[in-house]
Design an enzyme around this catalytic site. Structure first.
Site, PDB file in Angstrom:
ATOM      1  N   ALA A 166      -9.364   5.644   4.208  1.00  0.00           N
ATOM      2  CA  ALA A 166      -9.109   6.807   5.063  1.00  0.00           C
ATOM      3  C   ALA A 166     -10.336   7.698   5.234  1.00  0.00           C
ATOM      4  CB  ALA A 166      -7.952   7.667   4.550  1.00  0.00           C
ATOM      5  N   GLY A 167     -10.527   8.153   6.469  1.00  0.00           N
ATOM      6  CA  GLY A 167     -11.528   9.153   6.770  1.00  0.00           C
ATOM      7  C   GLY A 167     -12.896   8.630   7.148  1.00  0.00           C
TER       8      GLY A 167
ATOM      9  N   ASN B  83      -9.392   1.883   9.845  1.00  0.00           N
ATOM     10  CA  ASN B  83      -8.509   1.649  10.981  1.00  0.00           C
ATOM     11  C   ASN B  83      -8.993   2.413  12.213  1.00  0.00           C
ATOM     12  OD1 ASN B  83      -4.860   1.649  11.471  1.00  0.00           O
ATOM     13  ND2 ASN B  83      -6.489   1.138  12.852  1.00  0.00           N
ATOM     14  N   THR B  84      -8.836   3.740  12.204  1.00  0.00           N
ATOM     15  CA  THR B  84      -9.095   4.540  13.396  1.00  0.00           C
ATOM     16  C   THR B  84     -10.515   4.371  13.921  1.00  0.00           C
ATOM     17  OG1 THR B  84      -7.515   6.164  12.555  1.00  0.00           O
ATOM     18  CG2 THR B  84      -8.908   6.840  14.379  1.00  0.00           C
TER      19      THR B  84
ATOM     20  N   GLY C 220      -7.861   9.427   9.619  1.00  0.00           N
ATOM     21  CA  GLY C 220      -8.197   9.556  11.020  1.00  0.00           C
ATOM     22  C   GLY C 220      -9.217  10.630  11.357  1.00  0.00           C
TER      23      GLY C 220
ATOM     24  N   LYS D 139       0.873  -1.172   0.000  1.00  0.00           N
ATOM     25  CA  LYS D 139       0.000   0.000   0.000  1.00  0.00           C
ATOM     26  C   LYS D 139       0.907   1.217   0.000  1.00  0.00           C
ATOM     27  CE  LYS D 139      -3.251   2.666   2.639  1.00  0.00           C
ATOM     28  NZ  LYS D 139      -3.540   3.061   4.024  1.00  0.00           N
TER      29      LYS D 139
END
Length: 262
Positions: free
Chosen positions: A189-190, A211-212, A162, A101
Site C-alpha cells: 500500500a501507498g 495495485n493503484t 492508493g 490477505k
C-alpha cells in the site's frame, strides 16, 4: 530478467518479489498484459470481484486462472473482526486456497488498519487453518502480537492505500526489518513509483505489493514492467551490501602519490 528465489511464504518459494493487485484496471485485457509484463506469481483478488452467491465474477476468475498465477484473496473493505473472518471463510471456498490477505480497516480517511481487530481476526483465522498475510502498520508491538497469533508473514503499509506517497516512515520500516530479520516482510500500500519499490527492497524487504500505481498509470503494462525492474534492482542492491552514508566528503580519486605543484 533474472530473479533469485524469495523467502519462504508458508512453504511456497516464489521467484518474483513483486505482487500485483487486480482492481482498477481499464480492462481485463490490460490487467492480463500487466501481470505478464511484471512476471508476477501472486495477484490479490477481492471476494467482491467474484460474487460468492451469484457467481458474477466467473469471467474474471477464469481470466486469473488462465494467467497461471497464485491467488491471494483479501478482505478489503472489512471494518470488523466478524466481517473479516466471514469474508475470509467465503474466499477460501471460492478460491480454494488457505491464503488470505487480512484487512481490518479502522479509520476511513487513511484506511489505517485496526491493529486490535487485526490481531483478533488473525488468531481466529490461524486457528481455522488459514495462512494469514496481515495488512498492518510498521508498529513493532502489533507485529509481535500478529506473529504470536500464528502469522508467518507481515505486510506493513508504506503509506495509506492508493495515496502514492511512497515510504512515509523509513525509521519505522527499517526498525521492523531489524527486529524481525527472519520474518518475510512485504510492503503493501501507498507505493506510487518504481523508485518507492526499489527503496523498500533496499531496506531488506522481501517483496512489495502494488495495485493503484500500476492500474491507474497512463500505460499500466509499461508501469508494471518498470516496477518489476525496480524491485529486482532494489533487491540486488541490498544483496550487494551498499555503502553507509556519511556526513563528510570522501575523495573517490586517491591522493597518495599525487604531485602538488606550487
Amino acid at each position: 530478467m533474472s530473479h533469485s528465489p524469495s523467502r519462504d511464504f508458508y512453504g511456497v518459494e516464489l521467484t518474483s518479489r513483486l505482487m500485483l493487485g487486480t482492481a482498477l484496471y481499464p480492462s481485463p485485457a490490460v490487467l492480463a498484459e500487466a501481470v505478464r509484463a511484471a512476471g508476477v506469481e501472486v495477484v490479490t483478488v477481492s471476494l467482491r470481484r467474484e460474487s460468492a452467491e451469484r457467481r458474477d465474477g466467473q469471467a474474471f476468475w477464469a481470466l486469473v486462472r488462465d494467467l497461471g498465477v497464485r491467488v491471494l484473496p483479501n478482505t478489503a473493505g472489512c471494518h470488523t473482526v466478524k466481517e473479516a473472518v466471514t469474508t475470509a471463510q467465503m474466499a477460501r471456498e471460492v478460491f480454494d486456497t488457505p491464503w488470505i490477505k487480512l484487512e481490518v480497516i479502522g479509520e476511513d480517511d487513511s484506511l489505517q488498519p485496526d491493529l486490535f481487530g487485526l490481531v483478533e481476526a488473525a488468531a481466529i483465522l490461524v486457528e481455522d487453518g488459514f495462512e494469514v498475510f496481515p495488512y498492518t502498520t510498521e508498529d513493532l508491538v502489533a507485529a509481535g502480537r500478529l506473529l504470536d497469533a500464528g502469522c508467518r508473514v507481515l505486510m506493513p503499509w508504506g503509506a495509506p492505500i492508493g495515496s502514492g506517497l511512497g515510504l512515509n516512515n523509513l525509521y519505522g520500516l527499517r526498525s521492523l526489518r531489524a527486529h524481525f530479520p527472519e520474518v518475510p516482510l512485504v510492503v503493501d500500500a501507498g507505493l506510487g513509483l518504481p523508485s518507492h519499490a526499489a527503496a523498500a527492497m533496499e531496506l531488506g524487504y522481501d517483496g512489495v505489493l502494488v495495485n493503484t500505481a500500476v492500474a491507474k498509470a497512463g500505460d499500466p503494462v509499461a508501469m508494471a514492467a518498470a516496477f518489476a525492474q525496480a524491485v529486482a534492482a532494489g533487491h540486488a542492491a541490498h544483496a550487494a551490501d551498499p555503502m553507509e552514508p556519511r556526513d563528510m566528503a570522501a575523495p573517490s580519486t586517491p591522493v597518495l602519490g599525487k604531485a602538488f605543484l606550487g
